[in-house]
Design an enzyme around this catalytic site. Sequence first.
Site, PDB file in Angstrom:
ATOM      1  N   GLU A 159      14.062  -0.246   3.465  1.00  0.00           N
ATOM      2  CA  GLU A 159      14.298  -1.320   4.429  1.00  0.00           C
ATOM      3  C   GLU A 159      15.782  -1.529   4.694  1.00  0.00           C
ATOM      4  OE1 GLU A 159      12.104  -4.870   3.550  1.00  0.00           O
ATOM      5  OE2 GLU A 159      10.207  -3.805   3.532  1.00  0.00           O
ATOM      6  N   LYS A 198       1.761 -10.524   7.489  1.00  0.00           N
ATOM      7  CA  LYS A 198       1.971  -9.161   7.995  1.00  0.00           C
ATOM      8  C   LYS A 198       0.718  -8.798   8.782  1.00  0.00           C
ATOM      9  CE  LYS A 198       4.562  -7.353   3.992  1.00  0.00           C
ATOM     10  NZ  LYS A 198       4.321  -6.811   2.621  1.00  0.00           N
TER      11      LYS A 198
HETATM   12  P1  PGA Z   1       5.715  -3.060   2.129  1.00  0.00           P
HETATM   13  O1  PGA Z   1       6.844  -4.002   1.550  1.00  0.00           O
HETATM   14  O2  PGA Z   1       5.789  -3.058   3.600  1.00  0.00           O
HETATM   15  O3  PGA Z   1       6.051  -1.725   1.507  1.00  0.00           O
HETATM   16  O4  PGA Z   1       4.412  -3.613   1.611  1.00  0.00           O
HETATM   17  C1  PGA Z   1       7.226  -5.223   2.097  1.00  0.00           C
HETATM   18  C2  PGA Z   1       6.989  -6.361   1.147  1.00  0.00           C
HETATM   19  O5  PGA Z   1       6.508  -6.162   0.028  1.00  0.00           O
HETATM   20  O6  PGA Z   1       7.207  -7.512   1.504  1.00  0.00           O
HETATM   21 ZN    ZN Z   2       6.308  -8.418  -0.545  1.00  0.00          ZN
END
Ligand code: PGA
Ligand code: ZN
Length: 419
Positions: free
Chosen positions: A209, A339
């Site tokens: 990220e 998400k």
């Molecule tokens: P991921 O990580 O997209 O790999 O799940 C993001 C998070 O854990 O917030």
């Molecule tokens: Zn997370």
Amino acid sequence: MPMIDRLTAREILDSRGCPTVEATCELKSGARGTASVPCGASTGSAEASEVRDRDSKRYGGLGCRKAVRHINEELNRALGGNDLATQRDLDHRMVELDGTPNKGRLGANALLAVSLAYARAAARERNLPLFQYFAELLGKFPRCLPRPTINLFSGGKHAGGQVEIQDVMVVPLGAGSMETALEMTHAIYQGAVELGRRKYGARPLTADEGGLAPPFPGPEAMLEDTLQSITAAGLEPGRDVAIAIDLAASHFFRKGRYHLGGQALDSSAMIEHIAGWLQRAPIISIEDGLAEEDWEGWPKLLRKLAGRALVLGDDLLCTNARRIERAIAARAANALLLKVNQVGTVTEALESCRLARAAGWKVSISARSGETEDDWLADLAVGWSGDYVKIGSITHCERLAKYNRLLAIESLTGLSLPG
Ligand code: PGA
Ligand code: ZN
């Protein structure tokens, strides 16, 4: 009324070079929208299921040709020309067509690509900016922009496991605008680059990220270096800039123990450990402080941290209405990490957002570690009045696409960060 004329899709690559799905939705009116879906690495086990090809000769089995075919063939046939007047109609129809509890037949990656492409096309048909379309779905226009929580240091699955916890983020509390928030973060980031060079002899290599990932001896060093980087930027920790942490604790939890810094902590010891960090640094949010299956520990964590830091559920909740309801009833968290691809359609994610809000929780709207250059997340975070937005670091173009879109929305609307 938007009526779908044609759905098409293709396989594209995400920020890790892995395949993902991009869909285009053409409406009878001639309006069209294209959108692509992200992909997680430190995933929760209750996430909606992506369809991958499992053909080991292509992309190690991660190909998305099957999911693409589901859009080009079945979804296009079933949804084209039908009277699906709203986002809700479309998403419910797709869930019905899939027919499984976790979207495992057609694939959450296929369904979400269509759901988002439709959102964009429907917004264009009415000449609305996408954030306004999302705000109308929610039924409320945002009063301010979400406050960014910006990845400074990475560990866990996003950085090859050099330290167990996943993200240390800065939260520019003193910034009144997105513009200032990014400017402050840049100064902190530069401080962190310099510190990494001096302390660890590390070049500024970045994780999935975009966060810096020097070889920290442990999480405490990550926190200490964050404080030093903030100070080096001429800012005051706690007043100008706070800290948020994503432990992603499910990923170092084995056989009932948290394996952290050479120790094997039980749930209570882990909670004490986290509380100790709050003594050392101005931490305002703890995401996945405990593992997704540690349902007994979470209410204790909430009691311990309540009033001091958010207890934010990511893997615990998976943006899933049933899990959120369970967490509300158990008093296991007070904030939702939202998400959209964890649940698979815009409408279901909105339902989760509403549930969390109705319980008085805060909502942080988040990208995934595998992203594309698509910027719909920025519009969604503003449109749904996210309290926070979590995109990653201020490096890597897939992250910047969203930050730059937030800047554009800021100048378009005149909205500022919450006071
Ligand atoms: P991921 O990580 O997209 O790999 O799940 C993001 C998070 O854990 O917030
Ligand atoms: Zn997370």
